[in-house]
Design an enzyme around this catalytic site. Structure first.
Site, PDB file in Angstrom:
ATOM      1  N   LYS A   1      -6.837  -7.111 -10.174  1.00  9.40           N
ATOM      2  CA  LYS A   1      -7.928  -7.410  -9.258  1.00  9.40           C
ATOM      3  C   LYS A   1      -9.071  -6.419  -9.434  1.00  9.40           C
ATOM      4  O   LYS A   1      -8.849  -5.235  -9.698  1.00  9.40           O
ATOM      5  CB  LYS A   1      -7.412  -7.361  -7.815  1.00  9.40           C
ATOM      6  CG  LYS A   1      -8.367  -7.915  -6.777  1.00  9.40           C
ATOM      7  CD  LYS A   1      -7.719  -7.929  -5.407  1.00  9.40           C
ATOM      8  CE  LYS A   1      -8.656  -8.476  -4.357  1.00  9.40           C
ATOM      9  NZ  LYS A   1      -8.043  -8.478  -2.996  1.00  9.40           N
TER      10      LYS A   1
ATOM     11  N   LYS B   1       0.806  -1.218   0.000  1.00  9.91           N
ATOM     12  CA  LYS B   1       0.000   0.000   0.000  1.00  9.91           C
ATOM     13  C   LYS B   1       0.842   1.272   0.000  1.00  9.91           C
ATOM     14  O   LYS B   1       0.439   2.294  -0.565  1.00  9.91           O
ATOM     15  CB  LYS B   1      -0.960   0.009   1.199  1.00  9.91           C
ATOM     16  CG  LYS B   1      -2.106  -0.977   1.051  1.00  9.91           C
ATOM     17  CD  LYS B   1      -3.167  -0.757   2.118  1.00  9.91           C
ATOM     18  CE  LYS B   1      -4.384  -1.644   1.870  1.00  9.91           C
ATOM     19  NZ  LYS B   1      -5.473  -1.389   2.836  1.00  9.91           N
TER      20      LYS B   1
ATOM     21  N   LYS C   1     -12.520  -0.636  -7.143  1.00 14.21           N
ATOM     22  CA  LYS C   1     -13.290   0.592  -7.403  1.00 14.21           C
ATOM     23  C   LYS C   1     -12.474   1.611  -8.173  1.00 14.21           C
ATOM     24  O   LYS C   1     -13.015   2.540  -8.765  1.00 14.21           O
ATOM     25  CB  LYS C   1     -13.794   1.190  -6.093  1.00 14.21           C
ATOM     26  CG  LYS C   1     -12.716   1.659  -5.134  1.00 14.21           C
ATOM     27  CD  LYS C   1     -13.325   2.280  -3.901  1.00 14.21           C
ATOM     28  CE  LYS C   1     -12.276   2.840  -2.946  1.00 14.21           C
ATOM     29  NZ  LYS C   1     -11.540   1.812  -2.219  1.00 14.21           N
TER      30      LYS C   1
END
Length: 326
Positions: free
Chosen positions: A196, A115, A199
């Site tokens: 993957k 991340k 959004k």
């Protein structure tokens, strides 16, 4: 014999998509209705603060997720539904656990590396410390079972480690939770099946609130593969494999059975059928969500906040006594 406590949460950080539904919400409802556990499900709003947002967006995300919990079938009668930030003990215990957590343990966390990317030095302390707050989320309630995906295994192992460390130093206090793994499908983006479903790629993402027309359009445009055979092969047919996984997960038919069913049909027919399966599966959820008022959702969570808060407060008093704060 008392049922084991099971706990899990979902972050309010944008619109829910099909991957969230199959990996969490639908699974939560099945666990709740199994009768095997005393279930605690929470909205992880504190965790969600590590991502960019505006206050107005956060309020909307939280209230939408509250309604989504109820629309999916989670019940304030069968489960304890609560808001993480409504229980101050989560943050308080996280600080106490921080004093027992070596920096090296957090530096090796794979999810933080992924991340933070190349900007680890500018990443927030909250993102770095995320696993310790997660440990507090679990240990406060003496949870024996935590449903996790593979990406959370490392965090749960840290939770177990911290429980052992605290117990060894201050006496038996925390339960060491066990992971509950299930066959959760890893859905890929419709427009690029090598990535993957997310959004951040709305064109390739099936959101739970998408209209039937939007679902049909997205699936009609879904990337397929060379050839004409409807066959599961992640390496050579990632697009078709992803659509087979979506169909199987929602219809209950095995992938092998679907391969046989569509053996003599082309990709266009197959994609149309997948679209109808998705529409049929999401229609009840969407209809129920429209009926869930914000007041009823808030009422369900207020009830859960009180129940969870009482348990957390009791555990916090015990912890404070053990460490010498009371």
């Amino acid at each position: 014999m008392a049922k084991p406590i099971l706990i899990s949460g979902i972050q309010p950080s944008g619109k829910l998509h099909l991957g969230n539904y199959l990996g969490a919400l639908k699974h939560f409802v099945e666990l709740q209705n199994s009768g095997k556990y005393r279930c605690f499900f929470f909205i992880a709003d504190l965790h969600s603060l590590t991502e960019p947002y505006t206050p107005k967006e956060k309020v909307a995300q939280i209230t939408d997720l509250m309604r989504s919990f109820l629309a999916a079938g989670l019940s304030p009668i069968k489960s304890v539904l609560f808001m993480q930030s409504a229980i101050p003990a989560h943050s308080e215990l996280a600080w106490i656990l921080n004093t027992l957590t070596p920096m090296g343990e957090l530096r090796r966390m794979t999810q933080f590396k992924e991340k933070s990317g190349v900007s680890a030095e500018s990443a927030s302390v909250g993102l770095f410390d995320y696993p310790v707050l997660m440990a507090a989320d679990v240990l406060l309630y003496d949870a024996g079972v935590v449903p996790v995906g593979d990406d959370q295994d490392q965090h749960l192992e840290l939770t177990r480690t911290l429980a052992r460390k605290f117990n060894a130093r201050f006496g038996k206090t925390f339960v060491e939770p066990k992971s509950l793994h299930t066959a959760v499908p890893r859905l890929m983006s419709l427009d690029d099946p090598t990535k993957k479903m997310s959004k951040s790629r709305p064109a390739g993402c099936l959101f739970l609130d998408d209209s039937p027309a939007e679902i049909r359009t997205k699936l009609g445009r879904a990337t397929t593969d060379s050839g004409k055979e409807v066959k599961y092969d992640e390496k050579h047919k990632p697009g078709i494999s992803n659509l087979l996984l979506i169909h199987s997960s929602l219809s209950g038919a095995s992938v092998s059975a679907l391969e046989k069913r569509y053996a003599r049909k082309g990709y266009a027919d197959f994609k149309r059928n997948v679209a109808e399966v998705v529409v049929k599966a999401l229609t009840p959820y969407q209809a129920k969500k429209k009926k869930v008022s914000l007041s009823s959702a808030k009422s369900a969570f207020t009830k859960g906040d009180k129940a969870a808060g009482a348990i957390a407060e009791k555990k916090t008093v015990e912890v404070k006594k053990k460490v010498g704060l009371l």
